[in-house]
Design a protein around this motif. Sequence first.
Motif, mmCIF file in Angstrom:
data_model
loop_
_atom_site.group_PDB
_atom_site.id
_atom_site.type_symbol
_atom_site.label_atom_id
_atom_site.label_comp_id
_atom_site.label_asym_id
_atom_site.label_seq_id
_atom_site.Cartn_x
_atom_site.Cartn_y
_atom_site.Cartn_z
ATOM 1 N N ILE A 75 0.839 -1.195 0.000
ATOM 2 C CA ILE A 75 0.000 0.000 0.000
ATOM 3 C C ILE A 75 0.875 1.247 0.000
ATOM 4 O O ILE A 75 1.810 1.363 0.805
ATOM 5 C CB ILE A 75 -0.932 -0.001 1.226
ATOM 6 C CG1 ILE A 75 -1.942 -1.153 1.127
ATOM 7 C CG2 ILE A 75 -1.661 1.321 1.358
ATOM 8 C CD1 ILE A 75 -2.821 -1.292 2.353
ATOM 9 N N PRO A 76 0.599 2.208 -0.889
ATOM 10 C CA PRO A 76 1.391 3.451 -0.901
ATOM 11 C C PRO A 76 1.204 4.218 0.392
ATOM 12 O O PRO A 76 0.128 4.227 0.987
ATOM 13 C CB PRO A 76 0.819 4.218 -2.103
ATOM 14 C CG PRO A 76 -0.536 3.640 -2.338
ATOM 15 C CD PRO A 76 -0.451 2.208 -1.928
ATOM 16 N N GLU A 77 2.258 4.890 0.826
ATOM 17 C CA GLU A 77 2.232 5.588 2.110
ATOM 18 C C GLU A 77 1.211 6.708 2.145
ATOM 19 O O GLU A 77 0.732 7.097 3.213
ATOM 20 C CB GLU A 77 3.625 6.132 2.430
ATOM 21 C CG GLU A 77 4.655 5.042 2.715
ATOM 22 C CD GLU A 77 6.005 5.623 3.107
ATOM 23 O OE1 GLU A 77 6.112 6.871 3.176
ATOM 24 O OE2 GLU A 77 6.945 4.832 3.342
ATOM 25 N N VAL A 78 0.840 7.238 0.988
ATOM 26 C CA VAL A 78 -0.101 8.357 0.951
ATOM 27 C C VAL A 78 -1.505 7.938 1.371
ATOM 28 O O VAL A 78 -2.326 8.778 1.745
ATOM 29 C CB VAL A 78 -0.138 8.973 -0.468
ATOM 30 C CG1 VAL A 78 -0.797 8.022 -1.467
ATOM 31 C CG2 VAL A 78 -0.835 10.326 -0.469
ATOM 32 N N THR A 87 -4.195 5.523 3.712
ATOM 33 C CA THR A 87 -4.375 4.674 4.882
ATOM 34 C C THR A 87 -5.068 3.385 4.455
ATOM 35 O O THR A 87 -5.755 3.350 3.427
ATOM 36 C CB THR A 87 -5.229 5.368 5.951
ATOM 37 O OG1 THR A 87 -6.583 5.499 5.456
ATOM 38 C CG2 THR A 87 -4.685 6.747 6.295
ATOM 39 N N PRO A 88 -4.922 2.325 5.239
ATOM 40 C CA PRO A 88 -5.619 1.077 4.900
ATOM 41 C C PRO A 88 -7.128 1.258 4.791
ATOM 42 O O PRO A 88 -7.774 0.656 3.925
ATOM 43 C CB PRO A 88 -5.252 0.145 6.059
ATOM 44 C CG PRO A 88 -3.938 0.662 6.553
ATOM 45 C CD PRO A 88 -4.020 2.149 6.393
ATOM 46 N N GLN A 89 -7.717 2.091 5.652
ATOM 47 C CA GLN A 89 -9.152 2.322 5.578
ATOM 48 C C GLN A 89 -9.535 2.999 4.267
ATOM 49 O O GLN A 89 -10.574 2.698 3.672
ATOM 50 C CB GLN A 89 -9.625 3.174 6.760
ATOM 51 C CG GLN A 89 -11.158 3.280 6.848
ATOM 52 C CD GLN A 89 -11.600 4.381 7.784
ATOM 53 O OE1 GLN A 89 -11.163 5.517 7.668
ATOM 54 N NE2 GLN A 89 -12.468 4.036 8.727
ATOM 55 N N GLN A 90 -8.689 3.908 3.784
ATOM 56 C CA GLN A 90 -8.976 4.568 2.507
ATOM 57 C C GLN A 90 -8.875 3.579 1.347
ATOM 58 O O GLN A 90 -9.665 3.641 0.403
ATOM 59 C CB GLN A 90 -8.013 5.737 2.301
ATOM 60 C CG GLN A 90 -8.272 6.907 3.241
ATOM 61 C CD GLN A 90 -7.146 7.931 3.241
ATOM 62 O OE1 GLN A 90 -5.990 7.606 2.954
ATOM 63 N NE2 GLN A 90 -7.470 9.176 3.581
ATOM 64 N N LEU A 116 -7.164 10.327 -6.289
ATOM 65 C CA LEU A 116 -8.497 10.237 -5.706
ATOM 66 C C LEU A 116 -8.546 10.960 -4.357
ATOM 67 O O LEU A 116 -9.492 11.702 -4.064
ATOM 68 C CB LEU A 116 -8.898 8.770 -5.510
ATOM 69 C CG LEU A 116 -9.340 7.986 -6.748
ATOM 70 C CD1 LEU A 116 -9.459 6.510 -6.411
ATOM 71 C CD2 LEU A 116 -10.672 8.505 -7.294
ATOM 72 N N LEU A 117 -7.514 10.758 -3.551
ATOM 73 C CA LEU A 117 -7.496 11.329 -2.211
ATOM 74 C C LEU A 117 -7.300 12.844 -2.233
ATOM 75 O O LEU A 117 -7.648 13.524 -1.266
ATOM 76 C CB LEU A 117 -6.413 10.661 -1.371
ATOM 77 C CG LEU A 117 -6.707 9.193 -1.013
ATOM 78 C CD1 LEU A 117 -5.479 8.528 -0.417
ATOM 79 C CD2 LEU A 117 -7.888 9.101 -0.053
ATOM 80 N N GLU A 118 -6.734 13.365 -3.303
ATOM 81 C CA GLU A 118 -6.638 14.819 -3.434
ATOM 82 C C GLU A 118 -8.015 15.461 -3.562
ATOM 83 O O GLU A 118 -8.216 16.611 -3.161
ATOM 84 C CB GLU A 118 -5.810 15.180 -4.679
ATOM 85 C CG GLU A 118 -4.314 15.048 -4.504
ATOM 86 C CD GLU A 118 -3.593 15.473 -5.775
ATOM 87 O OE1 GLU A 118 -4.200 16.209 -6.598
ATOM 88 O OE2 GLU A 118 -2.431 15.081 -5.948
ATOM 89 N N HIS A 119 -8.961 14.721 -4.123
ATOM 90 C CA HIS A 119 -10.262 15.295 -4.457
ATOM 91 C C HIS A 119 -11.410 14.800 -3.582
ATOM 92 O O HIS A 119 -12.412 15.503 -3.429
ATOM 93 C CB HIS A 119 -10.595 14.996 -5.924
ATOM 94 C CG HIS A 119 -9.716 15.688 -6.911
ATOM 95 N ND1 HIS A 119 -8.472 15.197 -7.268
ATOM 96 C CD2 HIS A 119 -9.892 16.843 -7.608
ATOM 97 C CE1 HIS A 119 -7.922 16.018 -8.151
ATOM 98 N NE2 HIS A 119 -8.753 17.022 -8.372
ATOM 99 N N PHE A 120 -11.285 13.589 -3.015
ATOM 100 C CA PHE A 120 -12.427 12.990 -2.334
ATOM 101 C C PHE A 120 -12.003 12.376 -0.996
ATOM 102 O O PHE A 120 -10.961 11.724 -0.896
ATOM 103 C CB PHE A 120 -13.064 11.894 -3.200
ATOM 104 C CG PHE A 120 -13.374 12.336 -4.603
ATOM 105 C CD1 PHE A 120 -14.381 13.261 -4.856
ATOM 106 C CD2 PHE A 120 -12.643 11.849 -5.678
ATOM 107 C CE1 PHE A 120 -14.664 13.684 -6.144
ATOM 108 C CE2 PHE A 120 -12.909 12.257 -6.979
ATOM 109 C CZ PHE A 120 -13.921 13.178 -7.211
ATOM 110 N N ASP A 121 -12.821 12.585 0.020
ATOM 111 C CA ASP A 121 -12.580 12.029 1.348
ATOM 112 C C ASP A 121 -13.142 10.608 1.390
ATOM 113 O O ASP A 121 -14.278 10.371 1.812
ATOM 114 C CB ASP A 121 -13.249 12.905 2.414
ATOM 115 C CG ASP A 121 -12.936 12.456 3.828
ATOM 116 O OD1 ASP A 121 -12.234 11.436 3.994
ATOM 117 O OD2 ASP A 121 -13.418 13.111 4.766
ATOM 118 N N LEU A 122 -12.342 9.639 0.932
ATOM 119 C CA LEU A 122 -12.827 8.269 0.784
ATOM 120 C C LEU A 122 -13.222 7.631 2.110
ATOM 121 O O LEU A 122 -14.116 6.774 2.155
ATOM 122 C CB LEU A 122 -11.746 7.403 0.108
ATOM 123 C CG LEU A 122 -11.321 7.817 -1.299
ATOM 124 C CD1 LEU A 122 -10.301 6.829 -1.850
ATOM 125 C CD2 LEU A 122 -12.516 7.927 -2.231
ATOM 126 N N GLY A 123 -12.574 8.041 3.194
ATOM 127 C CA GLY A 123 -12.885 7.450 4.496
ATOM 128 C C GLY A 123 -14.332 7.652 4.910
ATOM 129 O O GLY A 123 -14.881 6.856 5.680
#
Length: 372
Positions: free
Chosen positions: A152-155, A157-160, A332-339
């Motif tokens: 998993i890339p460090e940027v 989290t596992p939950q994301q 994706l994480l730059e634009h959307f709060d996946l958590g």
Amino acid sequence: MTTRSRAVVLQKFDQPLEIREYDVPKPREMSAVVRVRYAGVCGTDVHLQAGKLPVPTPVVLGHEAVGQISALGPGLTHDVLGNPLRPGDWVSWLNNIACGRCRFCLVEQQPTLCTGNRKVYGINQSADSWPHLSGGWSDYIYLQPGTVLVRIPEVATPQQVISLGCAGPTAVHGALNEVQVRFGDTVVVQGSGPVGLASAMYAHLAGAAKVIIVGGPTARLDLAKQLGVGHHHLDIFEITDAAERVQLVRQETSRNAGADVVIEATGVPSAVAEAIDYARPDAAISVVGQYTDHGTTPINPHLITRKNLNISGSWGFGARHYIGYIASLPKLLEHFDLGRLVTEYSLTEANSAIEDAKAGSVLKAVLRVGDE
């Protein structure tokens, strides 16, 4: 390493899931044992419990999960991208292993259509057969040789990572590879579940000028609005007449001509005919949501010919789609709060999680493993 593992088992169709225990095997050559931390609940799991797919029972469910490497077998030193692997590393993995020898694997390069002995974690591997722990709804999972394993890339989290589970790579396949969203396009996405929202997210990233989501219930559409997913949202529970929905959607398109791209992610057969009505002439339609057979539906084939439509089917996902999903996570994480998509349950609450997923009362149910 712990020698026993709990696992959530589908023992009989249409019956509550059971917790059983199995020995945790030591990894053989090119294999790994992973300590599962998060495991997603997918609409397919609901279908599995209902007996809508021919799978062996008992089976440890869970075809989407992330976790930490517990032990590596001889020869397994790097992930599929060449990153070194060590115990404790956070990893995710493609949920299926294609045979690599049939026509669709070698010639057509469509391993999702593999006709060989394609293994799918959490779906078609009996819990009665070694290594038993072949599903993610468990403390540990045994990853067999040939698994596409990714650190998993460090940027992220596992939950994301688990927030889009198999919906992310499914959308990469259906919304990016089978059709092409271009800058300035108007895209209609049918369905506001994980696959639908993931498809809409990728349409945004691909440069769509307008993304229209046709779905429901209201809570899902409200969350999509809060996350900035979609520019226009149409609730099918409020607008129940298909002809009225088509009229409203077409009003949001240039000259009322229809959408450039339509992505069906509902699982409702009649939505495919509706997709044809949403589309402009020479548009592209990707049918992603019909993973299980919900029956036939009337379609006017003349519209396909007269509009010169390009209609693609999309079945699951392969290695390139999964790797594409992992690679897209930073953007994706730059634009959307996946958590915010996730509602967590303990492993022992698996029956509640699958019932809530079935009812649509949560957007993405996730089992949090080991923190009870």
